[in-house]
Design an enzyme around this catalytic site. Structure first.
Site, PDB file in Angstrom:
ATOM      1  CB  SER A 144      -9.180  -3.269   3.851  1.00  0.00           C
ATOM      2  OG  SER A 144      -9.444  -4.565   3.364  1.00  0.00           O
ATOM      3  NE  ARG A 167      -3.643  -2.487   0.127  1.00  0.00           N
ATOM      4  CZ  ARG A 167      -3.355  -3.706  -0.354  1.00  0.00           C
ATOM      5  NH1 ARG A 167      -2.219  -3.921  -1.000  1.00  0.00           N
ATOM      6  NH2 ARG A 167      -4.196  -4.693  -0.214  1.00  0.00           N
ATOM      7  CD  GLU A 209      -5.892  -0.624   2.376  1.00  0.00           C
ATOM      8  OE1 GLU A 209      -6.320  -0.901   1.236  1.00  0.00           O
ATOM      9  OE2 GLU A 209      -5.553  -1.484   3.199  1.00  0.00           O
TER      10      GLU A 209
END
Length: 305
Positions: A230, A179, A300
Site C-alpha cells: 500500500s 502504522r 506509507e
C-alpha cells in the site's frame, strides 16, 4: 578520513568474519526493484553481529540503515552513501518460555513466523501470513491486515538505541498505533527480536484461514508486479484506494510507475521505474486527491536517500 575508509579499516581489524560488499545495487534488495548502489552492505548472521555493525557504523559516521526484505522502501536512484545492514540471516525462530509464546529475531519473514505458529497449533498470526515484511519492520510499523495487527499478539521486543545496550520494551512501552510506534519516532533504533503470545488452536483451521486470506490478497492486490505494498496510509474515515479510484486515477502512469488498475492503493513498477518516477506519481496522486476530495494522503512507503 571519510566513513567508508574508516569502516573498511576497522572491519579488517575485527576478529569477526561478516559478509560485507561494496556498491551493492539496492534494486536487488527492495520489492519495488528500484534503487542505486549502497556504499557498503553488510549481512550479519545473528543479533550480536547486527549490534556490532550498528555500533561500528555509528562510530564511523556511516548512518546505518537496517533493512529486512525491503518491502516498504523506495530508494534513491543515485544510491545511498550509507552502511546498509541486511537482516535476512538474523532469523532465529523458536518457542518461547511459556507454552503459547514464540520468539523471533528481526529478520524472520512474517510468512515463516505464521507457518511456525500454525505447525505448533498456535493462532493469532494468521493475518500476518501474507504480509511480505519481516519481524523487525512489522514491530516498528505495527503491521496489520484483515483486522489483525502486531499489537494484538506482541509481548514486547528487544530494541537497540544508538550508544546503548539492548533493552526489552513491553508492548505498552512501544506505543503501537496505526502504522506507528515509539520506533517510528526514533528511526535510529533497531528491533533485534520480538516475543509473541498466541492462542492454542487447531492447525488445520489455522492453515485454512491463512489460505483464505492469501487468496483474498491475490484476488484484490497486484502481487504479480513489483511494489512496496500500500502506497498511502489509510486516512481517517476513508480508504486511500477508494479515494484514488474515485478521482479516476487508476492506470495513471509516470515513466515506468503506474497506479495499479487492479487496486488503486498500489503504485507498481511496470517497466524499469525509477525512484523519481514513483515520487512524481505519488505527488500527482496526492495533489489530485486533495483538490477533488479535500483529503491529504500520507505515504506509507518509506523514501530513503
Amino acid at each position: 578520513m571519510d566513513w567508508v575508509a574508516e569502516f573498511d579499516r576497522r572491519v579488517l581489524e575485527c576478529p569477526r568474519t561478516i559478509k560485507i560488499v561494496s556498491e551493492e545495487p539496492m534494486h536487488r534488495h527492495t520489492s519495488f526493484h528500484i534503487g542505486g548502489p549502497a556504499k557498503r552492505m553488510a549481512f550479519p548472521s545473528d543479533t550480536g553481529e547486527l549490534a556490532f555493525l550498528l555500533h561500528l557504523g555509528q562510530d564511523c559516521g556511516a548512518q546505518p540503515l537496517v533493512i529486512g526484505n525491503g518491502t516498504n522502501l523506495l530508494v534513491s536512484d543515485e544510491g545511498l552513501d550509507r552502511l546498509v545492514i541486511e537482516t535476512s540471516n538474523v532469523n532465529l525462530l523458536e518457542s518461547g518460555a511459556e507454552p503459547n509464546d514464540v520468539t523471533a529475531a528481526c529478520g524472520v519473514p512474517l510468512a515463516r513466523l505464521a507457518d511456525f505458529a500454525c505447525k505448533h497449533g498456535l493462532s493469532g498470526l494468521e493475518f500476518a501470513h501474507g504480509i511480505p515484511g519481516t519481524v523487525g519492520g512489522a514491530v516498528c510499523m505495527n503491521a496489520g491486515a484483515y483486522g489483525g495487527e502486531m499489537k494484538q499478539v506482541l509481548i514486547g521486543a528487544s530494541v537497540l538505541f544508538p550508544g546503548e545496550k539492548p533493552q526489552f520494551l513491553w508492548v505498552e512501552d512501544l506505543n503501537l498505533g496505526y502504522r506507528h510506534s515509539l520506533l517510528t519516532e526514533h528511526p535510529e533504533a533497531v528491533v533485534l527480536a520480538a516475543n509473541f503470545r498466541l492462542t492454542p488452536g487447531n492447525p488445520e483451521e489455522i492453515r485454512e484461514k491463512m489460505r483464505d486470506l492469501m487468496q483474498r490478497r491475490k484476488t484484490s492486490q497486484p502481487l504479480e508486479w513489483p511494489s512496496a505494498g500500500s502506497t498511502f496510509k489509510r486516512p481517517e474515515g476513508h480508504f486511500a484506494g477508494t479515494l484514488i479510484d474515485q478521482c479516476g486515477l487508476k492506470g495513471l502512469t509516470v515513466g515506468g510507475a503506474q497506479v495499479s488498475e487492479k487496486h488503486a492503493g498500489f503504485i507498481i513498477n511496470c517497466g524499469n521505474a525509477t525512484c523519481a518516477d514513483v515520487q512524481e506519481l505519488i505527488r500527482q496522486v496526492q495533489e489530485r486527491v486533495l483538490t477533488e476530495t479535500g483529503v491529504r494522503l500520507e505515504p506509507e512507503v518509506r523514501i530513503v536517500h
